[in-house]
Every structure is written in structure tokens, then in C-alpha cells.
Design an enzyme around this catalytic site. Structure first.
Site, PDB file in Angstrom:
ATOM      1  N   HIS A 140       3.687 -13.753  -8.270  1.00  0.00           N
ATOM      2  CA  HIS A 140       5.087 -13.759  -8.694  1.00  0.00           C
ATOM      3  C   HIS A 140       5.161 -14.291 -10.130  1.00  0.00           C
ATOM      4  O   HIS A 140       4.548 -15.310 -10.443  1.00  0.00           O
ATOM      5  CB  HIS A 140       5.924 -14.706  -7.820  1.00  0.00           C
ATOM      6  N   CYS A 189       0.852  -1.210   0.000  1.00  0.00           N
ATOM      7  CA  CYS A 189       0.000   0.000   0.000  1.00  0.00           C
ATOM      8  C   CYS A 189       0.882   1.252   0.000  1.00  0.00           C
ATOM      9  O   CYS A 189       0.564   2.244  -0.665  1.00  0.00           O
ATOM     10  CB  CYS A 189      -0.930   0.001   1.205  1.00  0.00           C
ATOM     11  N   HIS A 215      -0.768  -8.696   1.285  1.00  0.00           N
ATOM     12  CA  HIS A 215      -1.417  -7.885   0.254  1.00  0.00           C
ATOM     13  C   HIS A 215      -1.217  -8.695  -1.019  1.00  0.00           C
ATOM     14  O   HIS A 215      -0.071  -8.902  -1.448  1.00  0.00           O
ATOM     15  CB  HIS A 215      -0.763  -6.491   0.190  1.00  0.00           C
ATOM     16  N   HIS A 253      -0.465 -10.646  -4.188  1.00  0.00           N
ATOM     17  CA  HIS A 253       0.480 -10.421  -5.285  1.00  0.00           C
ATOM     18  C   HIS A 253       0.811 -11.746  -5.944  1.00  0.00           C
ATOM     19  O   HIS A 253       0.819 -12.793  -5.293  1.00  0.00           O
ATOM     20  CB  HIS A 253       1.770  -9.746  -4.777  1.00  0.00           C
TER      21      HIS A 253
HETATM   22  P1  AMP Z   1       5.462 -13.577  -0.451  1.00  0.00           P
HETATM   23  O1  AMP Z   1       6.217 -14.536   0.375  1.00  0.00           O
HETATM   24  O2  AMP Z   1       4.719 -14.225  -1.573  1.00  0.00           O
HETATM   25  O3  AMP Z   1       4.579 -12.665   0.387  1.00  0.00           O
HETATM   26  O4  AMP Z   1       6.546 -12.667  -1.175  1.00  0.00           O
HETATM   27  C1  AMP Z   1       6.802 -11.343  -0.859  1.00  0.00           C
HETATM   28  C2  AMP Z   1       7.851 -10.874  -1.827  1.00  0.00           C
HETATM   29  O5  AMP Z   1       7.935  -9.469  -1.757  1.00  0.00           O
HETATM   30  C3  AMP Z   1       9.249 -11.425  -1.542  1.00  0.00           C
HETATM   31  O6  AMP Z   1       9.713 -12.139  -2.686  1.00  0.00           O
HETATM   32  C4  AMP Z   1      10.081 -10.172  -1.270  1.00  0.00           C
HETATM   33  O7  AMP Z   1      11.386 -10.267  -1.777  1.00  0.00           O
HETATM   34  C5  AMP Z   1       9.265  -9.097  -1.959  1.00  0.00           C
HETATM   35  N1  AMP Z   1       9.432  -7.744  -1.418  1.00  0.00           N
HETATM   36  C6  AMP Z   1       9.415  -7.356  -0.118  1.00  0.00           C
HETATM   37  N2  AMP Z   1       9.564  -6.026  -0.005  1.00  0.00           N
HETATM   38  C7  AMP Z   1       9.675  -5.549  -1.272  1.00  0.00           C
HETATM   39  C8  AMP Z   1       9.867  -4.245  -1.838  1.00  0.00           C
HETATM   40  N3  AMP Z   1       9.962  -3.144  -1.068  1.00  0.00           N
HETATM   41  N4  AMP Z   1       9.960  -4.140  -3.172  1.00  0.00           N
HETATM   42  C9  AMP Z   1       9.887  -5.226  -3.964  1.00  0.00           C
HETATM   43  N5  AMP Z   1       9.687  -6.478  -3.508  1.00  0.00           N
HETATM   44  C10 AMP Z   1       9.596  -6.641  -2.182  1.00  0.00           C
HETATM   45 ZN    ZN Z   2      -1.743  -3.302   1.204  1.00  0.00          ZN
END
Ligand code: AMP
Ligand code: ZN
Length: 108
Positions: A98, A7, A94, A96
Site C-alpha cells: 500500500h 490474479c 496475494h 501487495h
Molecule cells: P490487505 O488488508 O492488505 O490485504 O488489503 C487489501 C486491499 O485491497 C484493501 O485495502 C481493499 O480495499 C483492496 N481491494 C479489494 N478489492 C479490490 C479491488 N477489486 N480493486 C482495488 N482494491 C481492492
Molecule cells: Zn493472486
């Protein structure tokens, strides 16, 4: 939600260069890439996780953007994974997706 990092990225409180952005979706590189291409496709709305996603129109938009990213990242025939973590496996609450690749070795 106040402390949600995605966010904050959406609201430009944390600077981030977007690979793609529209009114509903943002795409940016994962900060800790597991593959040469590792993009996060993120709805701007704070949906906590995949199990809470009910908006089929949004899901369809996400699909189209992921497919577009596969093409523009030249992953169409290079091996890719589209994954979503949930149910507590995720680090960030949140939603997302990959997109990671390439996975296939190619002869030059
Ligand atoms: P998940 O385990 O699916 O929630 O993955 C979260 C992902 O967000 C991880 O692969 C992190 O490396 C990535 N992540 C965390 N903070 C950031 C950020 N500020 N910018 C880009 N990616 C991020
Ligand atoms: Zn959020």
C-alpha cells in the site's frame, strides 16, 4: 489461486484501470481508499504474502516503482506510508504494497 481477485485483475477477468503496468508489476488505486492517494503495488506473480517473497530482483523492481509512484503522486514531501500486511492481517492473499498519502497538513 483460481479465486484470487488480484490474479483476476492481472488476467483482465476483472476490468481495472492501471496507474502503472509492466511485465512483472501492476499498480492500481485501492477500491476503498484510506487517503486521497491510496495505490496498491502488486507483483503479477501470485506470491501469497511478504514472508514468501524470495526474489530480490522483483523486490528491487517493486522498490523502484513505489519510489516512482511517490514522485508522480507528489508525495515526496507530503507525508506518505508504504505498508504491507501479512501473517493473517492481510485480507487478500496475494502480495501487495500500500502507498498512502498525503499525511502532512500543508499551508496554501
Ligand atoms: P490487505 O488488508 O492488505 O490485504 O488489503 C487489501 C486491499 O485491497 C484493501 O485495502 C481493499 O480495499 C483492496 N481491494 C479489494 N478489492 C479490490 C479491488 N477489486 N480493486 C482495488 N482494491 C481492492
Ligand atoms: Zn493472486
Amino acid at each position: 489461486m483460481d479465486t484470487c481477485i488480484f490474479c483476476k485483475i492481472r488476467d483482465k477477468e476483472i476490468p481495472k484501470e492501471f496507474t502503472y503496468e509492466d511485465e512483472d508489476i501492476m499498480v492500481f488505486p485501492d477500491i476503498n481508499p484510506k487517503k486521497p492517494i491510496h495505490l496498491l503495488i502488486v507483483p503479477k506473480e501470485h506470491i501469497v504474502e511478504f514472508a514468501k517473497l524470495t526474489d530480490d530482483v522483483l523486490l528491487s523492481k517493486i522498490r523502484k516503482i513505489i519510489q516512482q509512484m511517490i514522485t508522480t503522486s507528489k508525495l515526496s514531501d507530503a507525508g506518505y506510508q508504504v505498508t504491507v500486511n501479512g501473517g493473517g492481517l492481510q485480507d487478500i492473499d496475494h502480495l501487495h504494497f500500500h502507498l498512502k498519502g498525503p499525511w502532512l497538513e500543508r499551508e496554501v
